[in-house]
Design an enzyme around this catalytic site. Structure first.
Site, PDB file in Angstrom:
ATOM      1  N   HIS A 163       0.822  -1.227   0.000  1.00  0.00           N
ATOM      2  CA  HIS A 163       0.000   0.000   0.000  1.00  0.00           C
ATOM      3  C   HIS A 163       0.848   1.265   0.000  1.00  0.00           C
ATOM      4  CE1 HIS A 163      -3.615  -2.301   0.454  1.00  0.00           C
ATOM      5  NE2 HIS A 163      -3.269  -2.794   1.623  1.00  0.00           N
ATOM      6  N   ASP A 199      -2.389 -10.455  -2.274  1.00  0.00           N
ATOM      7  CA  ASP A 199      -2.953 -10.019  -0.989  1.00  0.00           C
ATOM      8  C   ASP A 199      -4.443  -9.736  -1.201  1.00  0.00           C
ATOM      9  OD1 ASP A 199      -1.853  -8.517   1.797  1.00  0.00           O
ATOM     10  OD2 ASP A 199      -3.679  -7.620   0.982  1.00  0.00           O
ATOM     11  N   HIS A 201      -6.082  -7.238  -0.302  1.00  0.00           N
ATOM     12  CA  HIS A 201      -6.302  -5.824  -0.616  1.00  0.00           C
ATOM     13  C   HIS A 201      -5.539  -5.416  -1.873  1.00  0.00           C
ATOM     14  CE1 HIS A 201      -6.657  -6.351   3.829  1.00  0.00           C
ATOM     15  NE2 HIS A 201      -7.754  -5.627   3.644  1.00  0.00           N
ATOM     16  N   ASP A 288      -4.143 -12.830   3.620  1.00  0.00           N
ATOM     17  CA  ASP A 288      -5.448 -12.406   4.140  1.00  0.00           C
ATOM     18  C   ASP A 288      -6.611 -12.828   3.237  1.00  0.00           C
ATOM     19  OD1 ASP A 288      -4.371 -10.570   2.365  1.00  0.00           O
ATOM     20  OD2 ASP A 288      -4.499  -8.860   3.739  1.00  0.00           O
TER      21      ASP A 288
HETATM   22  N1  Q9C Z   1      -9.764  -2.469  11.064  1.00  0.00           N
HETATM   23  C1  Q9C Z   1      -2.398  -5.196   4.242  1.00  0.00           C
HETATM   24  O1  Q9C Z   1      -3.007  -6.256   4.215  1.00  0.00           O
HETATM   25  N2  Q9C Z   1      -7.641  -1.193   7.377  1.00  0.00           N
HETATM   26  N3  Q9C Z   1      -2.987  -4.065   4.668  1.00  0.00           N
HETATM   27  C2  Q9C Z   1      -8.623  -2.189   7.582  1.00  0.00           C
HETATM   28  C3  Q9C Z   1      -9.602  -2.965   9.726  1.00  0.00           C
HETATM   29  C4  Q9C Z   1      -6.634  -1.331   6.396  1.00  0.00           C
HETATM   30  C5  Q9C Z   1      -4.356  -4.044   5.104  1.00  0.00           C
HETATM   31  C6  Q9C Z   1      -9.512  -1.839   8.739  1.00  0.00           C
HETATM   32  C7  Q9C Z   1      -6.236  -2.694   5.987  1.00  0.00           C
HETATM   33  C8  Q9C Z   1      -4.866  -2.691   5.369  1.00  0.00           C
HETATM   34  C9  Q9C Z   1      -0.974  -5.132   3.851  1.00  0.00           C
HETATM   35 ZN    ZN Z   2      -4.038  -7.142   2.767  1.00  0.00          ZN
END
Ligand code: Q9C
Ligand code: ZN
Length: 346
Positions: A163, A199, A201, A288
């Site tokens: 990200h 991933d 995301h 994830d």
């Molecule tokens: N409380 C990666 O997997 N926020 N980043 C989610 C959950 C951001 C994930 C809210 C998630 C980022 C590298």
């Molecule tokens: Zn992720």
């Protein structure tokens, strides 16, 4: 297979992240990498090494100078505001959104946090720079291993990277490890490389870094940004710009997607990569996509990851695997090492 392990990763240990109006315990915790290392050693899959040290100039191939300067001194600047800040992490709370200026770096620390970030979910801690810096060394060491003839290498590090943009942090990421590895391969003899981001995301940072370039193909399979983080990038109509047109492939999938549909997207993305004629592959290996992940929505199961590794191997490319997300802490080691084992045994 060589694993480059960031033995300083636990220096980055965020306490709380902003979520739905309150501060909640961080999902991106040191135990994640500990579990992967333990499982790797339990199954005796190759050797684990400390990374080599790379010059800061290598980071500047991807990240802006003013961002690197900010990141390096951010913790000291935060504590200088108030000695009591040493007990709490820094989070941004103000951003230069549309109509506001990003060209002038403010003196005010909160304003600089916002200029160089995209969310309030990524605490900056006392050891963030040290951990992220050595994480970059892990990714670069893995890429160097390929240049020296290895078929596969694994960068086991946190915080994750995909990200992070050229000049901002967010989504738990600070330095874009996968982008650094891809650029290192480009700078050391590979005419074309691909980054495959699996991933959950969308890898907005990696996409943005290479969006106008044809020498680095970017493909990503991820939760639909209409409902999933990072929300503002990752749609299917983003295909690249200028000479990068046609070198970006997004495959957003709905929440609830299971292995069969996900695997079809994997086939599709690998076909795109094969058509592009690349000499090496960098995989942003987020875990994830697992059905038990607490912040994600796909339904891959533990045994599926063996098949993922086998399929990545069948692409027939020298491959750098870079550890990204994956927040089902108890299962993340077995799942990640299943990908590695599938790759090695295939
Ligand atoms: N409380 C990666 O997997 N926020 N980043 C989610 C959950 C951001 C994930 C809210 C998630 C980022 C590298
Ligand atoms: Zn992720």
């Amino acid at each position: 297979m060589i694993t480059f392990y960031n033995h300083l990763h636990a220096q980055h240990q965020g306490k709380l992240e902003m979520f739905r109006g309150e501060l909640v315990p961080c999902f991106e915790v040191p135990a994640r990498a500990d579990h992967v290392l333990a499982e790797l050693q339990r199954r005796q899959l190759g050797t684990v090494q400390a990374p080599h040290s790379f010059d800061d100039a290598v980071l500047a191939r991807i990240h802006s100078q003013r961002y690197l300067q900010f990141l390096q001194s951010a913790w000291a600047d935060w504590v200088a505001l108030d000695p009591a800040n040493a007990q709490r992490d820094a989070l941004p709370s103000v951003w230069p959104i549309r109509t506001l200026r990003s060209d002038i770096v403010p003196d005010n620390f909160a304003a600089r946090m916002g200029l160089f970030s995209c969310d309030a979910g990524s605490p900056l801690t006392s050891g963030t720079w040290v951990a992220a810096r050595m994480g970059a060394d892990c990714a670069l060491s893995a890429a160097q291993q390929l240049v020296q003839g290895a078929r596969v290498a694994f960068a086991l590090s946190r915080p994750p990277g995909h990200h992070a943009g050229a000049d901002f942090f967010g989504g738990y990421c600070f330095l874009n490890n996968a982008a650094l590895a891809a650029q290192y391969l480009r700078d050391n003899g590979c005419a074309r490389v691909a980054v495959l981001d699996i991933d959950y995301h969308h890898g907005n940072g990696t996409q943005a870094i290479f969006y106008d370039r044809s020498d680095v193909f970017f493909a990503s399979i991820h939760g639909d940004p209409r409902t999933e983080y990072p929300f503002y990038l990752g749609h299917a109509d983003e295909t690249g710009v200028g000479s990068g047109l046609g070198a970006n492939l997004n495959l957003p999938l709905p929440r609830g997607t299971g292995f069969e549909d996900w695997y079809a997207a994997l086939e599709h993305s690998l076909a795109g990569i094969a058509r592009h004629g690349v000499e090496a592959l960098v995989v942003s290996l987020g875990m994830d996509t697992f059905e038990g992940d607490p912040i994600s929505g796909f339904r891959l199961q533990t045994a599926d990851y063996l098949r993922v590794g086998e399929r990545l191997k069948a692409a027939g490319l020298p491959t750098v695997l870079v550890f990204e997300g994956g927040y089902a802490v108890a299962e993340v080691g077995v799942n990640a090492v299943n990908v590695l084992e599938g790759f090695i045994r295939a």
